[in-house]
Design a protein around this motif. Structure first.
Motif, PDB file in Angstrom:
ATOM      1  N   SER A   1      -2.155 -16.421  30.705  1.00  0.00           N
ATOM      2  CA  SER A   1      -1.451 -15.847  31.861  1.00  0.00           C
ATOM      3  C   SER A   1      -0.058 -16.444  31.960  1.00  0.00           C
ATOM      4  O   SER A   1       0.172 -17.601  31.592  1.00  0.00           O
ATOM      5  CB  SER A   1      -2.220 -16.121  33.157  1.00  0.00           C
ATOM      6  N   ASN A   2       0.832 -15.638  32.494  1.00  0.00           N
ATOM      7  CA  ASN A   2       2.191 -16.113  32.776  1.00  0.00           C
ATOM      8  C   ASN A   2       2.302 -16.652  34.200  1.00  0.00           C
ATOM      9  O   ASN A   2       3.369 -17.117  34.602  1.00  0.00           O
ATOM     10  CB  ASN A   2       3.185 -14.973  32.547  1.00  0.00           C
TER      11      ASN A   2
ATOM     12  N   ALA B   1      -2.885 -18.146  38.424  1.00  0.00           N
ATOM     13  CA  ALA B   1      -3.974 -17.562  37.623  1.00  0.00           C
ATOM     14  C   ALA B   1      -4.559 -18.618  36.685  1.00  0.00           C
ATOM     15  O   ALA B   1      -5.771 -18.637  36.429  1.00  0.00           O
ATOM     16  CB  ALA B   1      -3.460 -16.366  36.829  1.00  0.00           C
TER      17      ALA B   1
ATOM     18  N   ARG C   1      -8.349 -20.033  36.721  1.00  0.00           N
ATOM     19  CA  ARG C   1      -9.182 -19.998  35.502  1.00  0.00           C
ATOM     20  C   ARG C   1      -9.789 -21.374  35.216  1.00  0.00           C
ATOM     21  O   ARG C   1     -10.929 -21.466  34.757  1.00  0.00           O
ATOM     22  CB  ARG C   1      -8.339 -19.515  34.317  1.00  0.00           C
TER      23      ARG C   1
END
Ligand code: DQA
Length: 144
Positions: free
Chosen positions: A48-49, A53, A57
């Motif tokens: 993810s950028n 997020a 995770r």
């Protein structure tokens, strides 16, 4: 053994970034080579950028009982207190991986915010760093 391979910002662009610094492999190639090389490891892959997020995770890996995390945090490794705090609170050990040698580059890359809460760091060995991290975790589990 369940291992989460987590990648941060801009690593989805790997094959389009400076190959002299990052090598020529795309993240998809690295991912499929890991799966091929370690048939006995149950991998999860996430990129993810977005900083939040990545935090989410890490929490999810903890809740799901993942055994370990191999994490290339990209530039967030140099800046993110939130990622550091997430790694500190979760149970699975985390190995920090950087394709490039962050200590041979610009000064702003020399500091890792997450290194003190990781079990170790591999920097500058290219895509091989991911493989070495998984190999280490495999051996450590076998010896435990
Ligand atoms: C990187 C190193 C970071 O400094 C940079 O911001 C990246 C990639 C590496 O794998 O070498 O995006 O994490």
């Amino acid at each position: 053994m369940r291992i989460l391979v987590l990648n941060g910002p801009n690593l989805n662009m790997l094959s389009e970034r400076d190959s002299a610094v990052y090598g020529q492999d795309s993240l998809a190639q690295i991912t499929s080579e890991l799966v091929q090389s370690f048939g006995d490891i149950d991998f999860e892959f996430f990129q993810s950028n977005a900083e939040g997020a990545l935090v989410d995770r890490l929490h999810a890996a903890h809740r799901a009982g993942v055994d370990a995390v191999v994490f290339n945090p990209g530039a967030y490794g140099h800046t993110s207190i939130a990622l550091r705090d997430a790694i500190e609170v979760i149970t699975p050990p985390v190995i920090e991986v950087h394709l490039s040698n962050i200590y041979a580059r610009q000064g702003f890359r020399h500091h890792s915010m997450i290194a003190p809460v990781c079990i170790g760091q591999i920097s500058g060995l290219g895509a091989r760093g991911y493989f070495l991290a998984v190999r280490y975790l495999q051996r450590a589990a076998a010896e435990a």
